[in-house]
Design a protein around this motif. Structure first.
Motif, PDB file in Angstrom:
ATOM      1  N   VAL A 312       0.840  -1.204   0.000  1.00  0.00           N
ATOM      2  CA  VAL A 312       0.000   0.000   0.000  1.00  0.00           C
ATOM      3  C   VAL A 312       0.870   1.248   0.000  1.00  0.00           C
ATOM      4  O   VAL A 312       0.604   2.218  -0.728  1.00  0.00           O
ATOM      5  CB  VAL A 312      -0.953  -0.001   1.215  1.00  0.00           C
ATOM      6  CG1 VAL A 312      -1.749   1.310   1.281  1.00  0.00           C
ATOM      7  CG2 VAL A 312      -1.902  -1.194   1.149  1.00  0.00           C
ATOM      8  N   ALA A 313       1.930   1.225   0.805  1.00  0.00           N
ATOM      9  CA  ALA A 313       2.826   2.386   0.869  1.00  0.00           C
ATOM     10  C   ALA A 313       3.508   2.632  -0.478  1.00  0.00           C
ATOM     11  O   ALA A 313       3.671   3.786  -0.903  1.00  0.00           O
ATOM     12  CB  ALA A 313       3.873   2.174   1.964  1.00  0.00           C
ATOM     13  N   TYR A 314       3.890   1.562  -1.154  1.00  0.00           N
ATOM     14  CA  TYR A 314       4.521   1.703  -2.472  1.00  0.00           C
ATOM     15  C   TYR A 314       3.554   2.305  -3.471  1.00  0.00           C
ATOM     16  O   TYR A 314       3.909   3.217  -4.231  1.00  0.00           O
ATOM     17  CB  TYR A 314       4.994   0.332  -2.965  1.00  0.00           C
ATOM     18  CG  TYR A 314       5.489   0.341  -4.391  1.00  0.00           C
ATOM     19  CD1 TYR A 314       6.727   0.910  -4.709  1.00  0.00           C
ATOM     20  CD2 TYR A 314       4.728  -0.205  -5.424  1.00  0.00           C
ATOM     21  CE1 TYR A 314       7.187   0.935  -6.019  1.00  0.00           C
ATOM     22  CE2 TYR A 314       5.172  -0.187  -6.727  1.00  0.00           C
ATOM     23  CZ  TYR A 314       6.407   0.383  -7.019  1.00  0.00           C
ATOM     24  OH  TYR A 314       6.852   0.408  -8.323  1.00  0.00           O
ATOM     25  N   ALA A 315       2.311   1.805  -3.485  1.00  0.00           N
ATOM     26  CA  ALA A 315       1.308   2.330  -4.415  1.00  0.00           C
ATOM     27  C   ALA A 315       1.033   3.802  -4.148  1.00  0.00           C
ATOM     28  O   ALA A 315       0.947   4.620  -5.080  1.00  0.00           O
ATOM     29  CB  ALA A 315       0.017   1.517  -4.305  1.00  0.00           C
ATOM     30  N   LEU A 316       0.906   4.160  -2.877  1.00  0.00           N
ATOM     31  CA  LEU A 316       0.682   5.565  -2.521  1.00  0.00           C
ATOM     32  C   LEU A 316       1.866   6.432  -2.930  1.00  0.00           C
ATOM     33  O   LEU A 316       1.681   7.560  -3.420  1.00  0.00           O
ATOM     34  CB  LEU A 316       0.444   5.695  -1.017  1.00  0.00           C
ATOM     35  CG  LEU A 316      -0.947   5.308  -0.503  1.00  0.00           C
ATOM     36  CD1 LEU A 316      -0.967   5.299   1.017  1.00  0.00           C
ATOM     37  CD2 LEU A 316      -1.995   6.285  -1.036  1.00  0.00           C
ATOM     38  N   SER A 317       3.074   5.917  -2.738  1.00  0.00           N
ATOM     39  CA  SER A 317       4.272   6.681  -3.109  1.00  0.00           C
ATOM     40  C   SER A 317       4.314   6.939  -4.609  1.00  0.00           C
ATOM     41  O   SER A 317       4.651   8.046  -5.044  1.00  0.00           O
ATOM     42  CB  SER A 317       5.532   5.926  -2.667  1.00  0.00           C
ATOM     43  OG  SER A 317       5.556   5.746  -1.275  1.00  0.00           O
ATOM     44  N   CYS A 318       3.980   5.918  -5.403  1.00  0.00           N
ATOM     45  CA  CYS A 318       3.948   6.085  -6.864  1.00  0.00           C
ATOM     46  C   CYS A 318       2.930   7.140  -7.272  1.00  0.00           C
ATOM     47  O   CYS A 318       3.192   7.990  -8.127  1.00  0.00           O
ATOM     48  CB  CYS A 318       3.621   4.755  -7.550  1.00  0.00           C
ATOM     49  SG  CYS A 318       4.873   3.479  -7.351  1.00  0.00           S
ATOM     50  N   MET A 319       1.757   7.076  -6.644  1.00  0.00           N
ATOM     51  CA  MET A 319       0.703   8.031  -6.976  1.00  0.00           C
ATOM     52  C   MET A 319       1.109   9.454  -6.593  1.00  0.00           C
ATOM     53  O   MET A 319       0.939  10.393  -7.373  1.00  0.00           O
ATOM     54  CB  MET A 319      -0.589   7.647  -6.258  1.00  0.00           C
ATOM     55  CG  MET A 319      -1.772   8.529  -6.602  1.00  0.00           C
ATOM     56  SD  MET A 319      -3.110   8.322  -5.419  1.00  0.00           S
ATOM     57  CE  MET A 319      -2.330   8.949  -3.923  1.00  0.00           C
ATOM     58  N   LEU A 320       1.660   9.615  -5.402  1.00  0.00           N
ATOM     59  CA  LEU A 320       2.076  10.944  -4.957  1.00  0.00           C
ATOM     60  C   LEU A 320       3.236  11.466  -5.787  1.00  0.00           C
ATOM     61  O   LEU A 320       3.347  12.681  -6.016  1.00  0.00           O
ATOM     62  CB  LEU A 320       2.458  10.891  -3.472  1.00  0.00           C
ATOM     63  CG  LEU A 320       1.299  10.616  -2.507  1.00  0.00           C
ATOM     64  CD1 LEU A 320       1.810  10.455  -1.080  1.00  0.00           C
ATOM     65  CD2 LEU A 320       0.264  11.738  -2.578  1.00  0.00           C
ATOM     66  N   PHE A 321       4.105  10.574  -6.248  1.00  0.00           N
ATOM     67  CA  PHE A 321       5.216  10.980  -7.109  1.00  0.00           C
ATOM     68  C   PHE A 321       4.682  11.533  -8.431  1.00  0.00           C
ATOM     69  O   PHE A 321       5.109  12.589  -8.899  1.00  0.00           O
ATOM     70  CB  PHE A 321       6.133   9.793  -7.357  1.00  0.00           C
ATOM     71  CG  PHE A 321       7.318  10.101  -8.240  1.00  0.00           C
ATOM     72  CD1 PHE A 321       8.203  11.124  -7.917  1.00  0.00           C
ATOM     73  CD2 PHE A 321       7.546   9.369  -9.397  1.00  0.00           C
ATOM     74  CE1 PHE A 321       9.290  11.414  -8.734  1.00  0.00           C
ATOM     75  CE2 PHE A 321       8.623   9.655 -10.220  1.00  0.00           C
ATOM     76  CZ  PHE A 321       9.493  10.675  -9.884  1.00  0.00           C
ATOM     77  N   GLY A 322       3.735  10.818  -9.039  1.00  0.00           N
ATOM     78  CA  GLY A 322       3.129  11.306 -10.279  1.00  0.00           C
ATOM     79  C   GLY A 322       2.422  12.618 -10.081  1.00  0.00           C
ATOM     80  O   GLY A 322       2.532  13.541 -10.903  1.00  0.00           O
TER      81      GLY A 322
END
Length: 333
Positions: A312-322
């Motif tokens: 979940v943290a990885y997915a959130l990080s990818c989204m926030l990065f974009g």
């Protein structure tokens, strides 16, 4: 105020050769971003790891949400509060009202379509998984009751197959509608920035930013198209969607170059048209980004609900990065 140009004069004509070349450069960038995920998902010779697709999917969700706020709603507010416009435009927050209208219009359209589709499936004896709406995840169940006896087994089998076929068709239709809504908002925006680039006096900065902008946004759209779970007869939808996205901004630039001597992006008419379309597009992308992408990917997605904290943290990080990258590009365009 002395530099204010509200007339119908033409736009900037500097860097004429580079402006023409920008049609093809942005075409390549846009098509690459949108087509690569689609082709990689559907071809056997491109072996892209699932982790790359997941990164692109969450990154793209962040890009789309940031586009709505930073690249659509903010310019719409500037355009519809331009000093070139009548004071009547200043007495009410029209950009926000139009975005609000767009959000609820899309919501009502989807609600009606969803209720109609669910009723059709129920009539066929298929129970629909509401949390799967928009993701192609529909739970198919046979008619309630005991096992069919021998005399009716063949008929029951045919009924189940018919119900399943209808379910697949309605599920595919729902996904196509969802992607069409997303594409519609993105395409309006893409056409407008193409027109602006063709006549903008600050061409170099805008050109560089739009190359990245269109590539990132294309990646977001392309990964959504790639994840469509459609029957083989609908495979062309994803490719056509990617191609349509790829050609829209170059087409806008070409049109802008064609009317370069008469089109003034600061004119009253241009400000109103751009402001209204940007506001409506912002509402479309806000609804799509927050409901169709964010909610369904994180709140209604069993993989996220039951997944590990690190996933979940990885997915959130990818989204926030974009989201962060796209928001940063708003500093220049």
């Amino acid at each position: 105020m002395s530099d204010l140009n509200c007339g119908s004069g033409g736009g900037a004509t500097t860097y004429p050769q580079l402006r023409i070349a920008s049609v093809f450069i942005i075409l390549i960038g846009s098509l690459s971003g949108a087509l690569f995920p689609v082709l990689a998902q559907r071809s056997s010779w491109l072996h892209v790891p699932k982790g790359v697709f997941d990164f692109a999917k969450y990154f793209g969700s962040g890009v789309i949400i940031a586009t709505a706020f930073i690249h659509l709603l903010s310019p719409a507010i500037s355009e519809l509060t331009s000093p070139c416009l009548s004071p009547a435009w200043q007495v009410y927050p029209y950009p926000l009202a139009l975005a609000l209208l767009s959000v609820f219009s899309i919501f009502i359209v989807e609600l009606v379509a969803f209720r109609w589709g669910t009723a059709k499936l129920a009539a066929l004896g298929v129970r629909h998984d509401a949390h799967g709406h928009g993701l192609g995840a529909h739970a198919a169940h046979g008619p309630e009751g005991g096992m069919p006896n021998d005399s009716n087994s063949e008929k029951s089998k045919e009924d189940l197959e018919s119900a399943h076929d209808h379910q697949v068709d309605l599920g595919a239709t729902g996904q196509v509608i969802g992607v069409f809504i997303l594409e519609f908002g993105v395409l309006l925006h893409s056409m407008l920035i193409g027109l602006t680039l063709a006549v903008d006096p600050d061409f170099i900065t805008l050109f560089v930013v739009i190359i990245f902008h269109q590539s990132f946004e294309g990646l977001g759209v392309g990964t959504r198209l790639a994840h469509l779970q459609l029957p083989p007869k609908y495979n062309y939808v994803a490719i056509c969607g990617a191609l349509l996205y790829g050609i829209t901004t170059p087409l806008g630039i070409a049109v802008g170059l064609g009317v370069q001597s008469t089109y003034n992006p600061n004119s009253t008419t241009a400000s109103i048209v751009s402001g209204v379309l940007d506001s409506l597009s912002a509402g479309i992308l806000l609804y799509t980004g927050l409901v169709e992408l964010l909610a369904h990917e994180f709140i209604f997605n069993k993989e996220m609900i039951n997944g590990s904290n690190s996933r979940v943290a990885y997915a959130l990080s990818c989204m926030l990065f974009g989201c962060g990258i796209m928001a940063l590009l708003g500093r220049w365009a």
